[in-house]
Scaffold this active site. Structure first.
Site, PDB file in Angstrom:
ATOM      1  N   GLY B  42       0.757  -1.198  -0.021  1.00  0.00           N
ATOM      2  CA  GLY B  42      -0.059  -0.018   0.055  1.00  0.00           C
ATOM      3  C   GLY B  42       0.804   1.250  -0.164  1.00  0.00           C
ATOM      4  O   GLY B  42       2.258   1.119  -0.410  1.00  0.00           O
ATOM      5  N   LEU B  43       0.381   2.239   0.421  1.00  0.00           N
ATOM      6  CA  LEU B  43       1.156   3.711   0.421  1.00  0.00           C
ATOM      7  C   LEU B  43       2.533   3.405   1.213  1.00  0.00           C
ATOM      8  O   LEU B  43       3.647   3.842   0.699  1.00  0.00           O
ATOM      9  CB  LEU B  43       0.494   4.886   1.118  1.00  0.00           C
ATOM     10  CG  LEU B  43      -0.633   5.372  -0.188  1.00  0.00           C
ATOM     11  CD1 LEU B  43      -1.301   6.528   0.423  1.00  0.00           C
ATOM     12  CD2 LEU B  43      -0.070   5.940  -1.297  1.00  0.00           C
ATOM     13  N   GLY B  45       4.004   0.781   2.246  1.00  0.00           N
ATOM     14  CA  GLY B  45       4.909  -0.398   1.953  1.00  0.00           C
ATOM     15  C   GLY B  45       5.433  -0.094   0.426  1.00  0.00           C
ATOM     16  O   GLY B  45       6.770  -0.120   0.141  1.00  0.00           O
ATOM     17  N   HIS B 266     -16.043   6.085  11.005  1.00  0.00           N
ATOM     18  CA  HIS B 266     -16.309   7.108  10.055  1.00  0.00           C
ATOM     19  C   HIS B 266     -17.604   7.464   9.865  1.00  0.00           C
ATOM     20  O   HIS B 266     -18.514   6.497   9.770  1.00  0.00           O
ATOM     21  CB  HIS B 266     -15.929   6.475   8.570  1.00  0.00           C
ATOM     22  CG  HIS B 266     -15.369   7.774   7.696  1.00  0.00           C
ATOM     23  ND1 HIS B 266     -16.513   8.547   7.169  1.00  0.00           N
ATOM     24  CD2 HIS B 266     -14.389   8.117   7.230  1.00  0.00           C
ATOM     25  CE1 HIS B 266     -15.915   9.413   6.549  1.00  0.00           C
ATOM     26  NE2 HIS B 266     -14.799   9.371   6.479  1.00  0.00           N
ATOM     27  N   ARG B 330     -14.325  13.326  13.007  1.00  0.00           N
ATOM     28  CA  ARG B 330     -14.753  11.800  12.893  1.00  0.00           C
ATOM     29  C   ARG B 330     -15.563  11.201  14.230  1.00  0.00           C
ATOM     30  O   ARG B 330     -16.572  10.755  13.919  1.00  0.00           O
ATOM     31  CB  ARG B 330     -14.023  10.746  12.037  1.00  0.00           C
ATOM     32  CG  ARG B 330     -13.869  11.332  10.958  1.00  0.00           C
ATOM     33  CD  ARG B 330     -12.768  10.294  10.156  1.00  0.00           C
ATOM     34  NE  ARG B 330     -12.436  10.977   8.532  1.00  0.00           N
ATOM     35  CZ  ARG B 330     -11.667  10.227   7.995  1.00  0.00           C
ATOM     36  NH1 ARG B 330     -11.022   9.240   8.190  1.00  0.00           N
ATOM     37  NH2 ARG B 330     -11.561  10.767   6.601  1.00  0.00           N
ATOM     38  N   HIS B 401     -13.618   2.135  10.013  1.00  0.00           N
ATOM     39  CA  HIS B 401     -12.962   2.759   8.721  1.00  0.00           C
ATOM     40  C   HIS B 401     -11.551   2.731   8.991  1.00  0.00           C
ATOM     41  O   HIS B 401     -10.874   2.439   8.043  1.00  0.00           O
ATOM     42  CB  HIS B 401     -13.525   4.218   8.891  1.00  0.00           C
ATOM     43  CG  HIS B 401     -12.530   4.810   7.721  1.00  0.00           C
ATOM     44  ND1 HIS B 401     -13.068   4.429   6.597  1.00  0.00           N
ATOM     45  CD2 HIS B 401     -11.888   5.997   7.593  1.00  0.00           C
ATOM     46  CE1 HIS B 401     -12.042   5.022   5.593  1.00  0.00           C
ATOM     47  NE2 HIS B 401     -11.452   6.203   6.178  1.00  0.00           N
ATOM     48  N   GLU B 425      -0.715   2.327   8.648  1.00  0.00           N
ATOM     49  CA  GLU B 425      -1.595   2.117   9.542  1.00  0.00           C
ATOM     50  C   GLU B 425      -1.218   1.073  10.382  1.00  0.00           C
ATOM     51  O   GLU B 425      -1.585   0.810  11.530  1.00  0.00           O
ATOM     52  CB  GLU B 425      -2.999   1.768   8.830  1.00  0.00           C
ATOM     53  CG  GLU B 425      -4.241   1.575   9.600  1.00  0.00           C
ATOM     54  CD  GLU B 425      -5.768   1.240   8.826  1.00  0.00           C
ATOM     55  OE1 GLU B 425      -5.504   1.467   7.675  1.00  0.00           O
ATOM     56  OE2 GLU B 425      -6.484   0.916   9.442  1.00  0.00           O
ATOM     57  N   ARG B 435      -8.039   9.683  14.182  1.00  0.00           N
ATOM     58  CA  ARG B 435      -7.291  10.276  13.171  1.00  0.00           C
ATOM     59  C   ARG B 435      -7.905  11.418  12.411  1.00  0.00           C
ATOM     60  O   ARG B 435      -9.336  11.068  11.962  1.00  0.00           O
ATOM     61  CB  ARG B 435      -6.952   9.252  12.271  1.00  0.00           C
ATOM     62  CG  ARG B 435      -6.348   9.726  11.145  1.00  0.00           C
ATOM     63  CD  ARG B 435      -5.900   8.416  10.182  1.00  0.00           C
ATOM     64  NE  ARG B 435      -6.795   7.762   9.541  1.00  0.00           N
ATOM     65  CZ  ARG B 435      -7.573   8.038   8.454  1.00  0.00           C
ATOM     66  NH1 ARG B 435      -7.430   9.407   7.866  1.00  0.00           N
ATOM     67  NH2 ARG B 435      -8.500   7.669   7.713  1.00  0.00           N
ATOM     68  N   LEU B 441      -2.992   9.043   4.463  1.00  0.00           N
ATOM     69  CA  LEU B 441      -2.420   8.952   3.210  1.00  0.00           C
ATOM     70  C   LEU B 441      -0.979   9.706   3.644  1.00  0.00           C
ATOM     71  O   LEU B 441       0.301   9.411   3.231  1.00  0.00           O
ATOM     72  CB  LEU B 441      -2.982   9.682   1.904  1.00  0.00           C
ATOM     73  CG  LEU B 441      -4.468   9.088   1.701  1.00  0.00           C
ATOM     74  CD1 LEU B 441      -5.037   9.741   0.419  1.00  0.00           C
ATOM     75  CD2 LEU B 441      -4.358   7.640   1.293  1.00  0.00           C
TER      76      LEU B 441
END
Lengths: 265, 636
Positions: B42-43, B45, B266, B330, B401, B425, B435, B441
């Protein structure tokens, strides 16, 4: 509602496959097609039978993992939707749906509806990037990109690499996929230095993987769950030809063996 | 064990600079001698693996997806925060830091969060250079929008597909390294155990999901970037295959698990429609820029939304939190939605829903502007519900979420196991108890591009891990353990699917450890989970065998780990006798129903140590606040 499925079952690439019929009365219009497969699979498992293998992950149409043919259409009947976004309200009560894997020479089957699409990664590996190391970047707002261009780049960048364009194409061509990346990066100032090289390398990589050539049948645009426009193929052809004409990709350092005598013309 | 966060000394703005200088270096020629294993692309990794590859390390990526581009970062919609202050609205690194600390309800480390805010600037630069097509103004400069918990516009976005575009940027950088020969990727391969040899993380055992073969990967350092554990709740906005096995197995091998009860709910998801539902779909927080949230003033009002006159609507967020209104954070917005539904004022067939209404914005700006901003989200909503949000308000309800908790890491992102780094995460570090939107991101890319690669290099330079290979007894033992676990699952001869147990566990967690928690419910859950787990091992049935693609086996392994994790989540929630961020204990609230923190007793990170056959041990890392002294968190 009642839905019958005729699902392609094939335990492995070596064994022959066939359609197997599954009937269910548990379907409801607000259920997605993949959820219907989940329900059928639960039933199969509790009877000790192997469930239908299919790929899916995000189930909101963005990851590109899911995808099979529904009644001969890649991702089913809806324009701009991936398989996971197809809900049963799109079908008639009592309808029979034929589900089979995306078929292409470059997409070997793994099991049932699961295929291997790593050829798409290899096309990107050949040049679908901007060569910039972490830390190389200048201040973000030093580059100015007209809104229109940024939007066009984004239209092309929306590709989710599901492979539907290839499954729908009579030539199993990866032109829409390849063109989308070439267009995304080719529209932006950051993508200019490698624009020609990228087009050459990616087009060649697609051919080497066994994808066919594009004959502008246009099926890909219809099948694409992100509605990527056919223009990306025009852009790809333009960039590829321009690079060929400029003789790009041939530049190598001139090496002259020491002691070579002058050649007189 | 004393938990040392290893936060550098000196004033906040100089800590990261100082640490970077303290890091030991590996010379370019020696980097190729080290092998780093990155699990997950993901972002966090992909960016980390690509950067390590660019630096010259030999990188091995292991992913269960068929392609690195499938990771669930791709589904992030709204945007990424950065303190660029392009809007000249008073933003700064200091303000992003303050917002994040406050948003996290004072349960995050100051040092980490300040670094995150600092690094945010460079992330946007990097992504633009990679060709990420961020939204632009007509003048060609980058556009911004607002997100919850902030009064400035600092969110960069690419339509409603920001996660996708950032992930593709990292994915392309990663494949560029594959082309360069520094990175090798093993797709459809799932990590099932961590191997710790001589006290150091040295590799993993993974199952080839197509052939069923157990493979071992040997490395000098291991980076886990395997995401959060929210799927323990079954219904969530996570992808179907997101799971906790990698971090849970690392936890069982000695990595402490921090703040597991900090789960994010969320506020804007499409409500559950039926029993068969497989997952929930998020509607981006960015919608709250223009959408107004309301419910009928009167309980049991069954008129359609168009028939309810303005005076009989309750815009409860605007009423309760006038200064942040619909852009309240949130946790606050989710609890407020639950409160009005509990009063019987919820809408839709289940009564578990509130309206998100765009009619004012459409009147003010025109449908075209709204379509340009949120078109793909509106389409997604229409596809799923069969309703047209341009004409009738969306119905939304909170859902699981994100998880703020995760494996404990120090300032260098290293866990309590030497050589095991955890990014994105999967770690616990930066978001405290809640968060803020568009910060996941940011954190994933900060960890991956700018922090982990330096920290890993420094670790390798100092530790100089001696050569080991897969014949080391630790690898042998881990392989044997994994095979035995698979065998145990396959040999059960029951009648039920793993998914049915997962649904049962998820419902229990959601009911007892969801949006609000109390002692009685948590104790009930803690009593029921072990009983459920026992039934699981007795009653499941996995058709087929282990030597081929077997989705039931994959699911069963993940669900088995969720049982243990669920217990830890509840245990942590029970021990934390306060309300903060996403963790709301009914016993601890102000008279008007706001969360009541207890800084005197709970200003610490709760890090749990796994112990075989006995309850986990709690270790505390005290949190010190100097630059952002804790105050009652108010969005009124």
């Amino acid at each position: 509602m009642r839905i019958a499925l005729e699902v392609w079952r094939q335990r492995s690439p070596e064994e022959p496959g066939r359609f197997v019929r599954y009937e269910t009365t548990e379907a409801s219009p607000d259920m997605s097609l993949l959820e219907l497969l989940d329900v059928i699979n639960e039933g199969l498992v509790s009877e000790g039978e192997e469930p239908i293998a299919f790929d899916s992950d995000c189930r909101e149409g963005i990851c590109g993992t899911c995808g099979f043919m529904v009644n001969g259409l890649a991702h089913g009947p809806l324009q701009g939707a991936a398989t996971c976004q197809v809900y049963l309200r799109s079908f008639r009560d009592g309808e029979t749906l034929f589900l089979e894997p995306f078929r292409a020479h470059a997409f070997p089957l793994i099991k049932d509806l699961v295929i291997n699409r790593s050829a798409l990664d290899r096309i990107i590996t050949a040049g679908g990037y901007v060569s910039v190391n972490t830390g190389n970047a200048p201040e973000a707002n030093t580059s100015t990109i007209p809104k229109d261009l940024a939007e066009q780049a984004m239209d092309a960048a929306a590709c989710i690499a599901c492979g539907a364009c290839i499954a729908a194409c009579p030539n199993a061509s990866a032109a829409l996929f390849t063109g989308a990346k070439i267009t995304h990066l080719g529209k932006l100032p950051e993508g200019q230095p490698e624009r020609g090289r990228r087009a050459l390398r990616m087009v060649r990589a697609a051919a080497a993987e066994g994808f066919g050539h594009c004959t502008f049948a246009g099926e890909c645009e219809t099948a694409c769950p992100k509605s990527i426009p056919l223009q990306v193929i025009t852009q790809m052809n333009h960039d590829y030809l321009a690079a060929r004409l400029r003789g790009e990709g041939r530049a190598t350092a001139r090496h002259i063996e020491p002691g070579t005598p002058k050649k007189r013309r | 064990m004393h938990l040392d966060g290893k936060i550098p000394g000196g004033p906040l703005p100089q800590k990261w600079e100082r640490r970077k200088f303290e890091y030991a270096l590996v010379s370019p020629a020696n980097r190729r001698k080290y092998r780093v294993l990155v699990v997950g692309t993901g972002l966090a990794g992909a960016s980390c693996a690509a950067t390590l590859g660019e630096l010259g390390y030999r990188v091995e990526c292991v992913i269960f997806h068929d392609s690195p581009r499938r990771a669930h970062s791709i589904a992030a919609q709204g945007g990424i925060n950065a303190a660029k202050n392009y809007q000249n609205d008073g933003d700064s690194v200091q303000r992003l830091f303050q917002d994040t600390i406050k948003g996290g309800d004072y349960r995050a480390r100051e040092g980490n969060v300040y670094r995150l805010a600092e690094v945010s600037l460079r992330i946007i630069d990097q992504c633009v250079a990679q060709g990420v097509p961020f939204a632009r103004e007509y003048g060609g400069k980058l556009a911004n929008r607002s997100f919850g918990g902030a009064q400035v516009s600092r969110t960069f976005y690419a339509r409603g597909q920001t996660g996708q575009q950032l992930l593709l940027g990292a994915y392309q950088a990663l494949l560029r390294q594959v082309q360069a020969g520094t990175v090798r990727i093993s797709p459809r391969t799932e990590m099932l155990d961590l191997v710790v040899a001589n006290g150091k993380a040295r590799g993993i055992v993974a199952r080839d999901l197509v052939t069923g073969e157990l493979r071992t990967f040997v490395a000098d350092a291991v980076v886990l970037a395997t995401g959060g554990y929210g799927n323990a709740y079954f219904l969530s906005t996570y992808a179907r295959n997101s799971n906790a096995t990698a971090i849970w197995r690392a936890h069982r091998r000695g990595a402490y698990f921090a703040n597991p009860c900090f789960t994010q709910i969320h506020p804007t998801c499409i409500p559950v429609s039926g029993e068969h539902q497989s997952k929930l779909t998020l509607m981006s927080e960015s919608l709250r820029n223009d959408g107004r949230i309301w419910v009928p003033l009167r309980a049991g009002d069954e008129r359609s939304p168009e028939q309810i006159p303005e005076a009989e609507r309750d815009y409860y967020l605007e009423r309760r939190y006038p200064s942040y209104g619909n852009l309240s954070p949130r946790d606050v917005a989710s609890r407020a939605a639950k409160a009005v539904c509990d009063e019987g004022r919820g809408v839709g067939p289940s009564g578990l829903g509130v309206y998100l209404d765009f009619s004012d914005a459409i009147r003010r700006l025109g449908a075209n502007v709204i379509a340009e901003r949120y078109g793909n989200l509106f389409d997604m909503y229409a596809e799923i519900t069969g309703e047209d949000p341009y004409r009738t308000p969306m119905r939304i309800y909170p859902a699981i979420h994100y998880t703020m908790g995760g494996l404990w890491v120090d300032y260098d992102l290293m866990s309590t196991i030497d050589g095991l780094f955890v990014t994105g995460e999967a770690n616990f570090s930066d978001h405290g108890a809640n968060r803020l939107g568009a910060s996941a991101l940011m954190q994933g890319l900060a960890d991956g591009y700018f922090i982990a690669p330096l920290a890993v290099g420094s670790y390798l330079a100092r530790a100089k891990p001696p050569a080991v290979d897969a014949t080391h007894p630790a690898f042998e033992a881990a392989r044997k353990d994994t095979a035995a676990r698979i065998e145990r699952l396959l040999s059960a001869r029951g009648k039920r699917t793993a998914a049915s147990f997962h649904r049962e566990l998820g419902k229990l967690l959601w009911d007892e450890c969801g949006m609000s928690r109390n002692r009685e419910g948590l104790e009930r859950a803690l009593a029921r989970i072990p009983e459920m787990r026992e039934r699981f091992y007795r009653e499941i049935l996995i058709p087929g065998h282990g030597e081929s693609l077997n989705r039931e086996l994959e699911t069963a392994g993940r669900v088995a780990d969720y049982f243990e994790l669920a217990e830890l989540i509840c245990r942590d929630a029970l021990h934390r006798e306060e309300s903060c961020g996403g963790h709301f204990r009914e016993e601890h609230q102000t008279p008007d129903g706001e969360a009541l923190r207890d800084d005197e007793h709970f200003a610490y990170v709760a890090a749990w140590e796994w112990r075989e056959g006995e309850p986990p041990a709690l270790h505390k890392e005290p949190l010190v606040f100097e630059a952002a002294p804790p105050m009652q968190r108010s969005y009124k």
